[in-house]
Design a protein around this motif. Structure first.
Motif, short mmCIF file in Angstrom:
data_model
loop_
_atom_site.label_atom_id
_atom_site.label_comp_id
_atom_site.label_asym_id
_atom_site.label_seq_id
_atom_site.Cartn_x
_atom_site.Cartn_y
_atom_site.Cartn_z
N PRO A 1 0.80 -1.23 0.00
CA PRO A 1 0.00 0.00 0.00
C PRO A 1 0.83 1.28 0.00
N LYS A 2 2.01 1.23 0.58
CA LYS A 2 2.90 2.40 0.64
C LYS A 2 3.12 3.02 -0.73
N PHE A 3 3.26 2.18 -1.75
CA PHE A 3 3.60 2.68 -3.08
C PHE A 3 2.39 3.21 -3.85
N ALA A 4 1.22 3.17 -3.24
CA ALA A 4 0.00 3.68 -3.88
C ALA A 4 -0.38 5.06 -3.36
N ARG A 5 0.44 5.63 -2.46
CA ARG A 5 0.10 6.95 -1.92
C ARG A 5 1.34 7.86 -1.91
N ALA A 6 1.07 9.16 -1.94
CA ALA A 6 2.13 10.17 -2.00
C ALA A 6 3.10 9.98 -0.83
N PRO A 7 4.38 10.19 -1.12
CA PRO A 7 4.99 10.75 -2.33
C PRO A 7 5.27 9.71 -3.42
N PHE A 8 4.76 8.49 -3.25
CA PHE A 8 4.95 7.45 -4.26
C PHE A 8 3.81 7.47 -5.26
N PHE A 9 4.02 6.82 -6.39
CA PHE A 9 2.98 6.64 -7.38
C PHE A 9 3.30 5.38 -8.19
N ARG A 10 2.31 4.86 -8.89
CA ARG A 10 2.45 3.62 -9.65
C ARG A 10 2.17 3.87 -11.13
#
Length: 128
Positions: free
Chosen positions: A76-85
């Motif tokens: 889930p971490k990579f689905a929310r800012a500052p990350f994106f997919r």
């Protein structure tokens, strides 16, 4: 691209075995064995559109994309800012960068991306 961010990314990426830098169609990418393990792009005024859409911003912002093992990239971490997919690979993730980013985490993510794409003998050198 801000010089301070590029300097930090170069220090991380070029410190990996047999890694090299290339100018990409936009931005800068770092390669190993002709495979792109990190790609930094500056988004401004919604350009480049694929990156602006993936990151959910018209900019100005600098982003880096990297590859991770499928199990990790689906966290889930990579689905929310500052990350994106981005949608162009199943194991790709991106991160909005700033001078105050957690550069230890950036280095870890890039090293993991390198491990995914580097030949096994080079990837094994990171674990020595």
């Amino acid at each position: 691209m801000p010089a301070a961010i590029l300097t930090r990314l170069n220090a991380i990426c070029l410190g990996l075995p047999e890694a090299y830098e290339e100018t990409a169609w936009t931005g800068v990418r770092w390669m190993v064995a002709k495979k792109n393990f990190a790609h930094a792009v500056r988004i401004e005024n919604g350009w480049p559109p694929a990156y602006a859409e993936a990151a959910g911003t018209a900019g100005p912002v600098t982003v880096v994309t990297f590859r991770l093992p499928a199990m990790r990239v689906n966290a889930p971490k990579f689905a929310r800012a500052p990350f994106f997919r981005p949608v162009w690979f199943v194991n790709i993730a991106g991160l909005l960068l700033a001078e105050d980013s957690d550069w230890d985490e950036v280095a870890d993510l890039i090293a993991d991306s390198y491990r995914v794409l580097a030949p096994k003998k080079l990837a094994a050198l990171l674990d020595c």
